[in-house]
Design a protein around this motif. Structure first.
Motif, PDB file in Angstrom:
ATOM      1  N   SER A 102     -30.850 -66.100   4.546  1.00  4.40           N
ATOM      2  CA  SER A 102     -32.040 -65.866   3.735  1.00  4.40           C
ATOM      3  C   SER A 102     -32.213 -64.368   3.480  1.00  4.40           C
ATOM      4  CB  SER A 102     -33.275 -66.450   4.421  1.00  4.40           C
ATOM      5  OG  SER A 102     -33.463 -65.864   5.681  1.00  4.40           O
ATOM      6  N   GLU A 146     -32.944 -71.914   8.315  1.00  8.96           N
ATOM      7  CA  GLU A 146     -33.631 -72.708   7.290  1.00  8.96           C
ATOM      8  C   GLU A 146     -32.695 -73.670   6.545  1.00  8.96           C
ATOM      9  OE1 GLU A 146     -35.486 -68.604   7.560  1.00  8.96           O
ATOM     10  OE2 GLU A 146     -33.480 -69.329   7.102  1.00  8.96           O
ATOM     11  N   LYS A 203     -28.824 -73.031  -1.352  1.00  5.02           N
ATOM     12  CA  LYS A 203     -29.950 -73.827  -0.857  1.00  5.02           C
ATOM     13  C   LYS A 203     -30.369 -74.899  -1.866  1.00  5.02           C
ATOM     14  CE  LYS A 203     -34.786 -73.045  -0.041  1.00  5.02           C
ATOM     15  NZ  LYS A 203     -35.835 -72.053   0.070  1.00  5.02           N
TER      16      LYS A 203
END
Length: 149
Positions: free
Chosen positions: A51, A12, A98
């Motif tokens: 994550s 991601e 992030k």
């Protein structure tokens, strides 16, 4: 001395790894013509940022590993030579990284890298000829010069 950051991130945020690669390249150039003794020719810090769903598979930091002499590792059919290598991994907070811009991400990395130097204490009895204090001072100086700490 060779210095580098190895990247292990969740899919991601694969497109957010530029700060890690940029910092790694800069540090590689900064340390290229420096020497801190004969014991360590290569210093590698793995940067893990995954994550929450993959968190359970990664420890906060891995045990430091020192490879004395020459060792050839054959990963996926590609031989890679290590010589007098010191390595370990640290974990960066996924959500913070992030959501950070490039400068914030580099500051986060700088702080984590400096905090991680404590792992050398666990190995210093095995690594006699390495000027850890000069290495640490140079690393701090680099981060100060680039306004990362």
């Amino acid at each position: 001395m060779n210095f580098g950051l190895a990247v292990n991130v969740s899919v991601e945020i694969r497109n957010r790894t530029q700060p890690i690669h940029s910092l790694s390249n800069d540090l590689e150039g900064y340390f290229k013509n420096r020497s801190y003794g004969l014991a360590i020719k290569s210093y590698t810090i793995g940067i893990t940022c995954v994550s929450p769903q993959f968190d359970q598979f990664y420890k906060k930091e891995t045990k430091p590993k020192y490879t004395k002499g020459i060792k050839v590792i054959n990963t996926d059919g590609i031989p890679f030579t290590l010589e007098d290598n010191f390595e370990y991994s640290i974990k960066i907070d996924y959500e913070s990284f992030k959501n950070a811009n490039e400068q914030e991400a580099k500051k986060m990395l700088a702080k984590s890298i400096l905090e991680s130097l404590i792992v050398f204490e666990k190995m210093k009895s095995k690594i006699k000829d390495f000027d850890y204090l000069s290495f640490k001072a140079d690393l701090e100086n680099y981060f100060l010069q680039h306004h990362l700490i």
